[in-house]
Design a protein around this motif. Structure first.
Motif, PDB file in Angstrom:
ATOM      1  N   ASP A  35      39.293  29.958  40.209  1.00  0.00           N
ATOM      2  CA  ASP A  35      40.088  28.390  40.542  1.00  0.00           C
ATOM      3  C   ASP A  35      40.867  28.135  39.407  1.00  0.00           C
ATOM      4  O   ASP A  35      40.524  27.241  39.646  1.00  0.00           O
ATOM      5  N   TYR A  61      28.370  32.806  44.664  1.00  0.00           N
ATOM      6  CA  TYR A  61      28.982  31.919  44.496  1.00  0.00           C
ATOM      7  C   TYR A  61      27.397  31.143  43.868  1.00  0.00           C
ATOM      8  O   TYR A  61      26.952  30.948  44.624  1.00  0.00           O
ATOM      9  N   TRP A  97      33.291  24.132  43.490  1.00  0.00           N
ATOM     10  CA  TRP A  97      34.625  25.519  43.236  1.00  0.00           C
ATOM     11  C   TRP A  97      35.495  24.849  43.697  1.00  0.00           C
ATOM     12  O   TRP A  97      35.879  24.050  42.104  1.00  0.00           O
ATOM     13  N   ALA A  98      36.588  24.780  44.073  1.00  0.00           N
ATOM     14  CA  ALA A  98      37.864  25.051  43.182  1.00  0.00           C
ATOM     15  C   ALA A  98      38.551  23.810  42.564  1.00  0.00           C
ATOM     16  O   ALA A  98      37.986  22.453  43.980  1.00  0.00           O
ATOM     17  N   ASP A 162      39.241  22.877  48.200  1.00  0.00           N
ATOM     18  CA  ASP A 162      40.273  23.315  47.315  1.00  0.00           C
ATOM     19  C   ASP A 162      41.134  22.292  47.650  1.00  0.00           C
ATOM     20  O   ASP A 162      42.548  22.880  48.010  1.00  0.00           O
ATOM     21  N   GLU A 208      42.288  29.596  52.099  1.00  0.00           N
ATOM     22  CA  GLU A 208      42.202  28.612  51.401  1.00  0.00           C
ATOM     23  C   GLU A 208      42.851  28.933  50.681  1.00  0.00           C
ATOM     24  O   GLU A 208      44.197  29.323  50.717  1.00  0.00           O
ATOM     25  N   THR A 258      38.500  37.085  46.234  1.00  0.00           N
ATOM     26  CA  THR A 258      39.220  35.956  46.551  1.00  0.00           C
ATOM     27  C   THR A 258      40.412  35.837  45.642  1.00  0.00           C
ATOM     28  O   THR A 258      40.448  37.232  44.735  1.00  0.00           O
ATOM     29  N   HIS A 260      43.074  32.944  43.957  1.00  0.00           N
ATOM     30  CA  HIS A 260      43.611  31.737  44.034  1.00  0.00           C
ATOM     31  C   HIS A 260      43.771  31.284  42.754  1.00  0.00           C
ATOM     32  O   HIS A 260      43.949  31.847  40.939  1.00  0.00           O
ATOM     33  N   HIS A 275      43.129  34.637  39.273  1.00  0.00           N
ATOM     34  CA  HIS A 275      42.076  35.211  39.019  1.00  0.00           C
ATOM     35  C   HIS A 275      41.209  36.485  39.367  1.00  0.00           C
ATOM     36  O   HIS A 275      41.882  36.768  40.589  1.00  0.00           O
ATOM     37  N   ARG A 288      34.548  35.944  38.370  1.00  0.00           N
ATOM     38  CA  ARG A 288      35.808  36.272  38.417  1.00  0.00           C
ATOM     39  C   ARG A 288      36.466  35.832  36.692  1.00  0.00           C
ATOM     40  O   ARG A 288      35.963  35.185  36.006  1.00  0.00           O
TER      41      ARG A 288
HETATM   42  O1  FUB Z   1      34.848  29.209  44.165  1.00  0.00           O
HETATM   43  C1  FUB Z   1      34.363  28.957  45.542  1.00  0.00           C
HETATM   44  C2  FUB Z   1      35.639  29.724  46.375  1.00  0.00           C
HETATM   45  O2  FUB Z   1      36.136  30.944  45.823  1.00  0.00           O
HETATM   46  C3  FUB Z   1      36.836  28.292  45.588  1.00  0.00           C
HETATM   47  O3  FUB Z   1      36.690  27.585  46.264  1.00  0.00           O
HETATM   48  C4  FUB Z   1      37.846  29.386  46.958  1.00  0.00           C
HETATM   49  O4  FUB Z   1      39.166  29.104  46.306  1.00  0.00           O
HETATM   50  C5  FUB Z   1      38.012  30.608  46.450  1.00  0.00           C
HETATM   51  O5  FUB Z   1      38.094  30.774  45.616  1.00  0.00           O
END
Ligand code: FUB
Length: 314
Positions: A35, A61, A97-98, A162, A208, A258, A260, A275, A288
């Motif tokens: 991200d 994740y 997250w992002a 995001d 996203e 994903t 991003h 990524h 990633r």
């Molecule tokens: O890394 C977690 C989530 O996965 C991100 O917030 C999204 O953009 C996706 O890449």
């Protein structure tokens, strides 16, 4: 400390400046990074990324902290000590997250996605620092956006993720974000409060990862589309749209569901930072790696499709 990527500790949090020389994609080979957000400041390119920590046998994740890497020539890079963790937001349960960092009036604002501890769902927080490498602290003591503030996806706990931030030429700052529904809102000059309503944005097959950039008179809104994700984009003469869909910018990223992106100009060249799952043998969607390739424009301002390469920009 100067080290080659082979000698660097796999998966550890950076405790001190660590220098490495880039050698093809992915940029960082000694830990998993995801991200990417990018910012240019004082002749250096900064890449902010989540640290993918999911163990080899798990499939989810697992991101507790964000990392920052910087370079003045894009060859020699420094990873700085971890500048921010999800738990630095006292109101958050975790999940780094992002995110994206932007500078205003000498301060650096870091907009992040985290899981809220008491309001079910993802939320957006903002941290602030006097330096692009931190340390960053929670700028508000509360979330800027929570799941209950957006109603278009009332059953989704994920639609407030995001964040991407853009300061227009007149000084007005905008926050865009979303999952399956894109939103935007104006920010006050203090960068930590909304300055108006939350407005839904219509984009075809939006998943996203919105990212805003401007070149000449064109605004660009790129985003992850469908799942597994491609990056698509739209253009407008205004930061608030209407956005005209222009198609696929980047195809599926290898070995990752994903995809991003951050798009930025540095030293007169445009870069597409994204990524993929290139260095994980057991499946890369949760392990990633950030990559960099060049981005080119057509004469009419549309974007040429990105060519993802092993060599990268080196
Ligand atoms: O890394 C977690 C989530 O996965 C991100 O917030 C999204 O953009 C996706 O890449």
């Amino acid at each position: 400390m100067v080290t080659s990527w082979l000698a660097a500790p796999c998966g550890l949090s950076a405790q001190e400046d660590t220098t490495f020389v880039a050698g093809g994609n992915p940029l960082v080979k000694y830990k998993y990074t995801a991200d990417p957000g990018a910012m240019v400041h004082d002749g250096r390119l900064y890449i902010y990324a989540g640290h993918d920590e999911c163990p080899p046998t798990a499939e989810h994740y697992l991101l507790n902290e964000w990392c920052v890497f910087s370079s003045s020539d894009l060859k020699t890079w420094t990873e700085h000590p971890v500048p921010l963790r999800a738990k630095d937001f006292a109101w958050a349960k975790g999940e780094a997250w992002a995110s994206q960092v932007i500078e205003r009036d000498g301060k650096f604002y870091w907009y992040v996605t985290v899981e809220h501890a008491t309001i079910p769902g993802k939320s957006i927080g903002v941290a602030v620092s006097d330096s692009p490498t931190g340390p960053f602290v929670d700028a508000r003591g509360s979330a800027l956006i929570t799941n209950d503030m957006t109603t278009e996806r009332s059953k989704s706990y994920w639609d407030d993720i995001d964040p991407t931030v853009f300061i227009d030429d007149d000084g007005q700052a905008y926050l865009y974000w979303g999952n399956t529904q894109c939103y935007y809102a104006k920010l006050k000059k203090n960068m930590i409060e909304l300055d108006g309503p939350i407005v839904p944005v219509d984009l075809p097959r939006f998943t996203e990862a919105p990212w805003l950039h401007k070149r000449g008179d064109w605004y660009y809104l790129s985003y992850a589309s469908e799942f597994p994700e491609k990056i698509c984009y739209a253009m407008s003469r205004s930061i608030t749209g209407p956005w005209e869909y222009k198609g696929v910018l980047n195809e599926l990223a290898g070995n990752s569901n994903t995809n991003h992106q951050a798009i930025i100009e540095f030293g007169g060249q445009w870069y597409f930072i994204y990524h993929n799952g290139a260095i994980n043998p057991t499946g890369g969607s949760f392990r990633r790696s950030v990559c960099i390739d060049r981005l080119y424009y057509n004469e009419d301002g549309t974007l040429k499709r990105v060519q993802m390469t092993t060599e990268g920009i080196w």
